[in-house]
Design an enzyme around this catalytic site. Structure first.
Site, PDB file in Angstrom:
ATOM      1  N   ARG A 155      -4.588  14.236  -2.435  1.00 51.62           N
ATOM      2  CA  ARG A 155      -5.903  14.825  -2.737  1.00 51.62           C
ATOM      3  C   ARG A 155      -6.166  16.062  -1.881  1.00 51.62           C
ATOM      4  O   ARG A 155      -6.710  17.054  -2.362  1.00 51.62           O
ATOM      5  CB  ARG A 155      -7.019  13.802  -2.522  1.00 51.62           C
ATOM      6  CG  ARG A 155      -7.010  12.683  -3.547  1.00 51.62           C
ATOM      7  CD  ARG A 155      -8.018  11.618  -3.198  1.00 51.62           C
ATOM      8  NE  ARG A 155      -7.669  11.038  -1.905  1.00 51.62           N
ATOM      9  CZ  ARG A 155      -8.515  10.406  -1.106  1.00 51.62           C
ATOM     10  NH1 ARG A 155      -9.773  10.259  -1.450  1.00 51.62           N
ATOM     11  NH2 ARG A 155      -8.110   9.904   0.040  1.00 51.62           N
ATOM     12  N   ASN A 198      -8.983   9.174  -5.759  1.00 56.50           N
ATOM     13  CA  ASN A 198      -8.088   8.044  -6.000  1.00 56.50           C
ATOM     14  C   ASN A 198      -8.729   7.091  -6.996  1.00 56.50           C
ATOM     15  O   ASN A 198      -9.937   6.862  -6.952  1.00 56.50           O
ATOM     16  CB  ASN A 198      -7.821   7.279  -4.702  1.00 56.50           C
ATOM     17  CG  ASN A 198      -6.903   8.016  -3.762  1.00 56.50           C
ATOM     18  OD1 ASN A 198      -6.223   8.963  -4.140  1.00 56.50           O
ATOM     19  ND2 ASN A 198      -6.879   7.589  -2.511  1.00 56.50           N
TER      20      ASN A 198
END
Length: 93
Positions: free
Chosen positions: A20, A38
């Protein structure tokens, strides 16, 4: 140039490897807005909005494997219309 938004789901070894954060860095470098987060199934969801050429570059980066620490098995994507105004590129939890 036209503005577009996509939503993508990245599958593989993409959680716990900085995916990320590096996606955020790459998206900011390309001038995109959106987020990465996520999901419970172990994948990462990415929403990216901006000039179509820049969004295409991010999609290529994702499909090419993202950060070196990750292993991308597949990327699914489709056009997206966010239900909110996106500013910056953020990591969502």
């Amino acid at each position: 140039m036209s503005k577009v938004c996509i939503i993508a789901w990245v599958h593989g070894r993409v959680q716990g490897v900085g995916f990320r954060y590096t996606t955020q860095h790459e998206a900011q470098r390309l001038g995109l807005t959106g987020y990465a987060r996520n999901l419970d199934d172990g994948s990462v969801e990415v929403v990216a909005c901006g000039e179509s050429e820049q969004v295409d570059k991010l999609m290529k980066w994702l499909k090419d494997g993202g950060p070196r620490s990750a292993r991308v098995d597949r990327v699914l994507s489709e056009p997206h219309r966010p239900g909110e105004e996106l500013t910056g590129f953020r990591i969502r939890y």
